[in-house]
Motif scaffolding. Structure first.
Motif, PDB file in Angstrom:
ATOM      1  N   ARG A  52      -6.140   1.018   4.295  1.00 49.03           N
ATOM      2  CA  ARG A  52      -7.160   0.057   3.863  1.00 49.03           C
ATOM      3  C   ARG A  52      -6.666  -1.373   4.018  1.00 49.03           C
ATOM      4  O   ARG A  52      -7.397  -2.258   4.498  1.00 49.03           O
ATOM      5  CB  ARG A  52      -7.526   0.320   2.400  1.00 49.03           C
ATOM      6  N   ARG A  53      -5.419  -1.604   3.634  1.00 50.15           N
ATOM      7  CA  ARG A  53      -4.854  -2.949   3.726  1.00 50.15           C
ATOM      8  C   ARG A  53      -4.699  -3.375   5.184  1.00 50.15           C
ATOM      9  O   ARG A  53      -4.939  -4.535   5.532  1.00 50.15           O
ATOM     10  CB  ARG A  53      -3.512  -2.991   2.999  1.00 50.15           C
ATOM     11  N   GLN A  82      -6.850   0.849  -2.167  1.00 50.50           N
ATOM     12  CA  GLN A  82      -6.030  -0.125  -1.429  1.00 50.50           C
ATOM     13  C   GLN A  82      -4.715   0.517  -0.974  1.00 50.50           C
ATOM     14  O   GLN A  82      -3.619   0.081  -1.359  1.00 50.50           O
ATOM     15  CB  GLN A  82      -5.749  -1.342  -2.311  1.00 50.50           C
ATOM     16  N   GLY A  96       0.804  -1.220   0.000  1.00 52.39           N
ATOM     17  CA  GLY A  96       0.000   0.000   0.000  1.00 52.39           C
ATOM     18  C   GLY A  96       0.834   1.266   0.000  1.00 52.39           C
ATOM     19  O   GLY A  96       0.318   2.351  -0.307  1.00 52.39           O
ATOM     20  N   THR A 144      -9.194   5.471   2.208  1.00 52.05           N
ATOM     21  CA  THR A 144      -9.740   4.162   2.578  1.00 52.05           C
ATOM     22  C   THR A 144     -11.262   4.162   2.567  1.00 52.05           C
ATOM     23  O   THR A 144     -11.879   3.118   2.373  1.00 52.05           O
ATOM     24  CB  THR A 144      -9.213   3.751   3.974  1.00 52.05           C
TER      25      THR A 144
END
Length: 220
Positions: free
Chosen positions: A175-176, A171, A19, A166
């Motif tokens: 978010r990851r 991504q 990310g 996010t």
């Protein structure tokens, strides 16, 4: 469950680190476009053409006076209802950050231009140097040296604020990390790791800015 147990998320760390490139691509592109847009807005602000001044001032007031996340959601969710077609998350994020960053950068550039001795502009005009050439070759290069620290601060701020992408599913790092937390039922460890990644990015950018600033001072 041990919230500080990182062993459960170790296999997912490369996934989170991927990310970083997503975040940097959004931030760098937004900063480049925002810088170009900021120059245009700054020139409008110091222009003698009243409508341009009013537009630039109103634009800056709106984008500095409303939350960045609101601007992002309007572009991603609201604008497609007007245009009639969806906007992908990545372009929506770049557009929101560009428009927002341009407002802040325009104020930085305007202050940098106003800090230049007025006598230089008067001398250039007396020599018959065109306004565009005067700005490009004389005023803006000097202003850039003065505003470099402020520009680096904007770069750092944009890097941290990029985490809001996010909410539209980009991504990025945040978010990851959230997805890893949902899969492992341990949000604390991956989010703490994401915070560490952001901190390292900010420290690297800070050192980079200081290095560039020191080199420019030595060149003077």
């Amino acid at each position: 469950m041990d919230l500080l147990n990182f062993s459960s998320i170790v296999p997912s760390l490369p996934f989170i680190l991927e990310g970083v490139w997503v975040t940097l691509k959004i931030v760098v592109l937004s900063l480049v476009l925002g810088f170009a847009w900021g120059i245009i807005l700054a020139l409008c602000k110091i222009s003698r053409i009243k409508p341009l001044m009013w537009f630039a001032d109103a634009y800056t007031s709106i984008f500095r006076g409303t939350p960045l996340v609101l601007q992002l959601l309007i572009i991603y969710f609201g604008l497609p209802q007007i245009l009639g077609f969806p906007i992908d998350p990545y372009p929506a994020a770049v557009a929101a950050f560009t428009l927002n960053s341009g407002a802040y950068i325009s104020e930085i550039i305007r202050a940098g231009i106003n800090a230049i001795d007025k006598g230089q502009q008067e001398a250039a005009m007396a020599l018959g140097i065109p306004y565009s050439k005067m700005m490009k070759d004389i005023i803006l290069p000097q202003a850039f040296k003065n505003i470099l620290p402020a520009l680096m601060n904007e770069f750092i701020t944009l890097t941290k604020e990029s985490a809001i992408v996010t909410v539209i599913g980009v991504q990025d790092i945040m978010r990851r990390a959230y997805q890893v937390g949902a899969d492992s039922y341990n949000y604390f460890a991956p989010l703490l790791f994401a915070g560490l990644v952001y901190y390292v990015l900010v420290m690297v950018l800070t050192l980079l800015g200081k290095g560039i600033e020191g080199r420019m001072r030595r060149s003077d």
